[in-house]
Write a protein that holds these residues in place. Structure first.
Motif, PDB file in Angstrom:
ATOM      1  N   GLU A   1      25.335 -26.728 -69.087  1.00 15.40           N
ATOM      2  CA  GLU A   1      26.516 -26.787 -68.223  1.00 15.40           C
ATOM      3  C   GLU A   1      27.018 -28.216 -68.078  1.00 15.40           C
ATOM      4  OE1 GLU A   1      25.725 -22.939 -65.284  1.00 15.40           O
ATOM      5  OE2 GLU A   1      25.662 -24.977 -64.455  1.00 15.40           O
ATOM      6  N   LEU A   2      28.337 -28.349 -67.975  1.00 18.47           N
ATOM      7  CA  LEU A   2      28.997 -29.608 -67.619  1.00 18.47           C
ATOM      8  C   LEU A   2      29.764 -29.357 -66.332  1.00 18.47           C
ATOM      9  CD1 LEU A   2      30.020 -32.522 -68.125  1.00 18.47           C
ATOM     10  CD2 LEU A   2      31.812 -31.519 -69.571  1.00 18.47           C
ATOM     11  N   VAL A   3      29.445 -30.115 -65.288  1.00 15.73           N
ATOM     12  CA  VAL A   3      30.060 -29.942 -63.980  1.00 15.73           C
ATOM     13  C   VAL A   3      30.756 -31.245 -63.597  1.00 15.73           C
ATOM     14  CG1 VAL A   3      29.662 -29.394 -61.550  1.00 15.73           C
ATOM     15  CG2 VAL A   3      28.308 -28.259 -63.312  1.00 15.73           C
ATOM     16  N   VAL A   4      32.055 -31.165 -63.353  1.00 16.62           N
ATOM     17  CA  VAL A   4      32.859 -32.337 -63.000  1.00 16.62           C
ATOM     18  C   VAL A   4      33.455 -32.105 -61.616  1.00 16.62           C
ATOM     19  CG1 VAL A   4      34.822 -33.786 -63.619  1.00 16.62           C
ATOM     20  CG2 VAL A   4      33.370 -32.805 -65.419  1.00 16.62           C
ATOM     21  N   HIS A   5      33.047 -32.936 -60.662  1.00 13.89           N
ATOM     22  CA  HIS A   5      33.495 -32.797 -59.270  1.00 13.89           C
ATOM     23  C   HIS A   5      33.328 -31.361 -58.771  1.00 13.89           C
ATOM     24  CE1 HIS A   5      34.917 -36.897 -58.855  1.00 13.89           C
ATOM     25  NE2 HIS A   5      35.573 -36.783 -60.003  1.00 13.89           N
ATOM     26  N   GLY A   6      32.166 -30.784 -59.078  1.00 20.73           N
ATOM     27  CA  GLY A   6      31.831 -29.474 -58.564  1.00 20.73           C
ATOM     28  C   GLY A   6      32.410 -28.299 -59.324  1.00 20.73           C
TER      29      GLY A   6
ATOM     30  N   LEU B   1      39.602 -45.234 -62.898  1.00 22.13           N
ATOM     31  CA  LEU B   1      39.551 -43.981 -63.646  1.00 22.13           C
ATOM     32  C   LEU B   1      38.888 -42.880 -62.839  1.00 22.13           C
ATOM     33  CD1 LEU B   1      36.397 -43.503 -64.872  1.00 22.13           C
ATOM     34  CD2 LEU B   1      37.068 -45.493 -66.196  1.00 22.13           C
ATOM     35  N   ALA B   2      39.246 -41.657 -63.195  1.00 22.57           N
ATOM     36  CA  ALA B   2      38.640 -40.472 -62.603  1.00 22.57           C
ATOM     37  C   ALA B   2      38.665 -39.358 -63.638  1.00 22.57           C
ATOM     38  CB  ALA B   2      39.373 -40.046 -61.348  1.00 22.57           C
ATOM     39  N   TYR B   3      37.584 -38.572 -63.663  1.00 16.64           N
ATOM     40  CA  TYR B   3      37.523 -37.389 -64.507  1.00 16.64           C
ATOM     41  C   TYR B   3      37.939 -36.192 -63.658  1.00 16.64           C
ATOM     42  CZ  TYR B   3      35.244 -40.250 -67.978  1.00 16.64           C
ATOM     43  OH  TYR B   3      34.976 -41.226 -68.908  1.00 16.64           O
ATOM     44  N   ILE B   4      38.904 -35.434 -64.161  1.00 19.67           N
ATOM     45  CA  ILE B   4      39.520 -34.371 -63.372  1.00 19.67           C
ATOM     46  C   ILE B   4      39.329 -33.029 -64.076  1.00 19.67           C
ATOM     47  CG2 ILE B   4      41.691 -33.499 -62.425  1.00 19.67           C
ATOM     48  CD1 ILE B   4      42.594 -36.355 -62.080  1.00 19.67           C
TER      49      ILE B   4
ATOM     50  N   GLN C   1      24.295 -28.776 -53.377  1.00 18.82           N
ATOM     51  CA  GLN C   1      23.742 -30.023 -52.866  1.00 18.82           C
ATOM     52  C   GLN C   1      23.528 -31.027 -53.994  1.00 18.82           C
ATOM     53  OE1 GLN C   1      20.045 -29.529 -50.787  1.00 18.82           O
ATOM     54  NE2 GLN C   1      19.855 -31.694 -50.245  1.00 18.82           N
ATOM     55  N   ALA C   2      23.032 -30.562 -55.136  1.00 15.08           N
ATOM     56  CA  ALA C   2      22.792 -31.473 -56.262  1.00 15.08           C
ATOM     57  C   ALA C   2      24.083 -32.102 -56.761  1.00 15.08           C
ATOM     58  CB  ALA C   2      22.097 -30.706 -57.389  1.00 15.08           C
ATOM     59  N   TYR C   3      25.183 -31.347 -56.722  1.00 16.07           N
ATOM     60  CA  TYR C   3      26.460 -31.837 -57.245  1.00 16.07           C
ATOM     61  C   TYR C   3      27.307 -32.554 -56.192  1.00 16.07           C
ATOM     62  CZ  TYR C   3      25.445 -28.629 -61.113  1.00 16.07           C
ATOM     63  OH  TYR C   3      24.862 -27.983 -62.171  1.00 16.07           O
ATOM     64  N   SER C   4      26.796 -32.657 -54.959  1.00 15.31           N
ATOM     65  CA  SER C   4      27.626 -33.159 -53.860  1.00 15.31           C
ATOM     66  C   SER C   4      27.772 -34.667 -53.838  1.00 15.31           C
ATOM     67  CB  SER C   4      27.048 -32.689 -52.521  1.00 15.31           C
ATOM     68  OG  SER C   4      25.750 -33.255 -52.316  1.00 15.31           O
ATOM     69  N   LEU C   5      26.864 -35.405 -54.466  1.00 12.39           N
ATOM     70  CA  LEU C   5      26.903 -36.868 -54.406  1.00 12.39           C
ATOM     71  C   LEU C   5      26.629 -37.436 -55.786  1.00 12.39           C
ATOM     72  CD1 LEU C   5      27.228 -39.263 -52.442  1.00 12.39           C
ATOM     73  CD2 LEU C   5      24.741 -39.264 -52.180  1.00 12.39           C
ATOM     74  N   SER C   6      27.552 -38.268 -56.271  1.00  9.45           N
ATOM     75  CA  SER C   6      27.430 -38.838 -57.615  1.00  9.45           C
ATOM     76  C   SER C   6      27.480 -40.356 -57.547  1.00  9.45           C
ATOM     77  CB  SER C   6      28.568 -38.314 -58.506  1.00  9.45           C
ATOM     78  OG  SER C   6      28.468 -38.818 -59.822  1.00  9.45           O
ATOM     79  N   MET C   7      26.873 -41.006 -58.524  1.00  9.79           N
ATOM     80  CA  MET C   7      26.874 -42.466 -58.581  1.00  9.79           C
ATOM     81  C   MET C   7      28.303 -42.983 -58.767  1.00  9.79           C
ATOM     82  SD  MET C   7      23.480 -43.164 -60.952  1.00  9.79           S
ATOM     83  CE  MET C   7      24.120 -42.183 -62.325  1.00  9.79           C
ATOM     84  N   PRO C   8      28.664 -44.104 -58.117  1.00  5.25           N
ATOM     85  CA  PRO C   8      30.051 -44.592 -58.179  1.00  5.25           C
ATOM     86  C   PRO C   8      30.335 -45.455 -59.410  1.00  5.25           C
ATOM     87  CG  PRO C   8      28.798 -45.950 -56.682  1.00  5.25           C
ATOM     88  CD  PRO C   8      27.846 -44.872 -57.148  1.00  5.25           C
TER      89      PRO C   8
ATOM     90  N   GLY D   1      27.220 -40.112 -63.174  1.00  5.37           N
ATOM     91  CA  GLY D   1      28.145 -40.969 -62.457  1.00  5.37           C
ATOM     92  C   GLY D   1      29.576 -40.485 -62.570  1.00  5.37           C
ATOM     93  N   ALA D   2      30.449 -41.015 -61.683  1.00 10.40           N
ATOM     94  CA  ALA D   2      31.880 -40.688 -61.679  1.00 10.40           C
ATOM     95  C   ALA D   2      32.123 -39.203 -61.456  1.00 10.40           C
ATOM     96  CB  ALA D   2      32.537 -41.148 -62.973  1.00 10.40           C
ATOM     97  N   GLY D   3      31.191 -38.523 -60.782  1.00 10.92           N
ATOM     98  CA  GLY D   3      31.366 -37.109 -60.490  1.00 10.92           C
ATOM     99  C   GLY D   3      31.010 -36.176 -61.622  1.00 10.92           C
ATOM    100  N   VAL D   4      30.332 -36.684 -62.665  1.00  6.56           N
ATOM    101  CA  VAL D   4      30.029 -35.903 -63.864  1.00  6.56           C
ATOM    102  C   VAL D   4      28.530 -35.583 -63.907  1.00  6.56           C
ATOM    103  CG1 VAL D   4      30.068 -35.886 -66.392  1.00  6.56           C
ATOM    104  CG2 VAL D   4      31.950 -36.940 -65.112  1.00  6.56           C
ATOM    105  N   PHE D   5      28.187 -34.293 -64.093  1.00  8.30           N
ATOM    106  CA  PHE D   5      26.809 -33.839 -64.160  1.00  8.30           C
ATOM    107  C   PHE D   5      26.638 -32.929 -65.370  1.00  8.30           C
ATOM    108  CE2 PHE D   5      27.751 -34.651 -59.749  1.00  8.30           C
ATOM    109  CZ  PHE D   5      26.589 -35.155 -59.191  1.00  8.30           C
ATOM    110  N   THR D   6      25.405 -32.878 -65.883  1.00  7.85           N
ATOM    111  CA  THR D   6      25.046 -31.847 -66.854  1.00  7.85           C
ATOM    112  C   THR D   6      23.824 -31.100 -66.351  1.00  7.85           C
ATOM    113  OG1 THR D   6      23.805 -33.506 -68.140  1.00  7.85           O
ATOM    114  CG2 THR D   6      26.012 -32.895 -68.943  1.00  7.85           C
ATOM    115  N   GLY D   7      23.788 -29.788 -66.672  1.00  7.94           N
ATOM    116  CA  GLY D   7      22.666 -28.947 -66.296  1.00  7.94           C
ATOM    117  C   GLY D   7      22.046 -28.316 -67.530  1.00  7.94           C
ATOM    118  N   TYR D   8      20.714 -28.220 -67.536  1.00  2.00           N
ATOM    119  CA  TYR D   8      19.953 -27.679 -68.659  1.00  2.00           C
ATOM    120  C   TYR D   8      19.060 -26.580 -68.085  1.00  2.00           C
ATOM    121  CZ  TYR D   8      21.517 -32.258 -70.208  1.00  2.00           C
ATOM    122  OH  TYR D   8      22.294 -33.367 -70.477  1.00  2.00           O
TER     123      TYR D   8
END
Length: 304
Positions: A284-289, A93-96, A160-167, A240-247
């Protein structure tokens, strides 16, 4: 004379063997017949299938699933970008993300495994209406927009924070609304701040009194706790999986970088730090940058 007697004895013994199947060296076995078994017909391996879940529209993120057997983790191609997948059993799977400015229409989604195309599907991107707004802010706060060097430093820190995500996916199940407050500004709104140019709003603003607790939307790893120039006191979580949230625009923080948090855990309180005209949470919700609408995941979370 002795040699003649030996040969005579051999002839005599050979003659005595007759049809008995005996010889000087014992019984001669009949050859075992060779049986050739037909090779079984191999069962054909079905080709992987491609499925899509969640909202597929401007400013949202959807889930792409490759279901079946594949020789290596598939790579998905969509809208000119490649997305690495994470494997969960017999599915990958991948979130796009679908950027705000992406034109509505039909786009190919293609899965490759070890460089070979294994599945493909057409994806229909739906349009979405974004409001247009003018946001007045006090002059002393608007002055933050003039410091281009500090703004660029903030951009680099976020990249930089969004450049590497857990697999792997760190969460399962529904997401949490981070603060009990009303939506004061939606994601993607074309906003002019203090009379400046129009840009899409990168998150959702949730209005709440100063000091209101803020919780993590889902489980994950805190990758950034910093006082940013425009976003103010901020916490970013890798799910993980390229998904981040920002507060952002927090008043206080209750977690540190490198700390694991669970969904619903308090991570800070509402404030008005940074470029803010009053207390609220900029979520914020950031998916693969790419920034996408976090409210879409609360309304229709794309779960496998």
């Amino acid at each position: 004379m002795v040699r003649y007697c030996v040969w005579a004895l051999l002839v005599l013994l050979a003659g005595c063997s007759g049809g008995t199947g005996l010889s000087l060296w014992g019984e001669v076995p009949s050859p075992t017949p060779v049986v050739y078994l037909a090779s079984p017909t191999p069962t054909p391996i079905p080709s992987p299938e491609l499925a899509v879940k969640g909202p597929v529209r401007q400013g949202a993120a959807f889930l792409a699933l490759v279901v079946g057997r594949f020789s290596g983790p598939p790579v998905l191609s969509f809208n000119g970008r490649e997305y690495y997948t994470i494997v969960e059993g017999e599915r990958a799977l991948a979130y796009i993300p679908v950027p705000v400015g992406m034109s509505p229409g039909t786009y190919p989604l293609v899965a490759f495994s070890q460089g070979v195309e294994v599945a493909a599907s057409d994806v229909e991107v739906a349009p979405h209406m974004f409001p247009v707004e003018e946001v007045p802010i006090p002059g002393e706060v608007a002055a933050l927009l003039l410091d281009t060097e500090a703004i660029e430093q903030e951009r680099r820190l976020l990249t930089q924070a969004y450049s590497l995500s857990m697999p792997f996916r760190a969460w399962g199940g529904p997401w949490h609304l981070p603060v009990a407050g009303e939506v004061s500004d939606v994601f993607g709104a074309m906003r002019s701040v203090a009379g400046g140019p129009y840009y899409p709003h990168t998150g959702v603003d949730l209005g709440a009194p100063e000091g209101t607790p803020i919780v993590a939307s889902a489980s994950g790893l805190v990758v950034l706790v910093r006082n940013l120039h425009l976003r103010g006191l901020s916490v970013i979580i890798d799910h993980g999986a390229g998904v981040f949230t920002g507060y952002h625009h927090l008043g206080t923080v209750a977690v540190g970088e490198g700390e694991w948090v669970e969904g619903g855990q308090v991570i800070g309180t509402v404030g008005s730090s940074g470029l803010a005209s009053g207390p609220h949470l900029h979520w914020e919700l950031v998916v693969h940058g790419t920034q996408v609408d976090p409210m879409a995941w609360l309304e229709s979370p794309p779960q496998p």
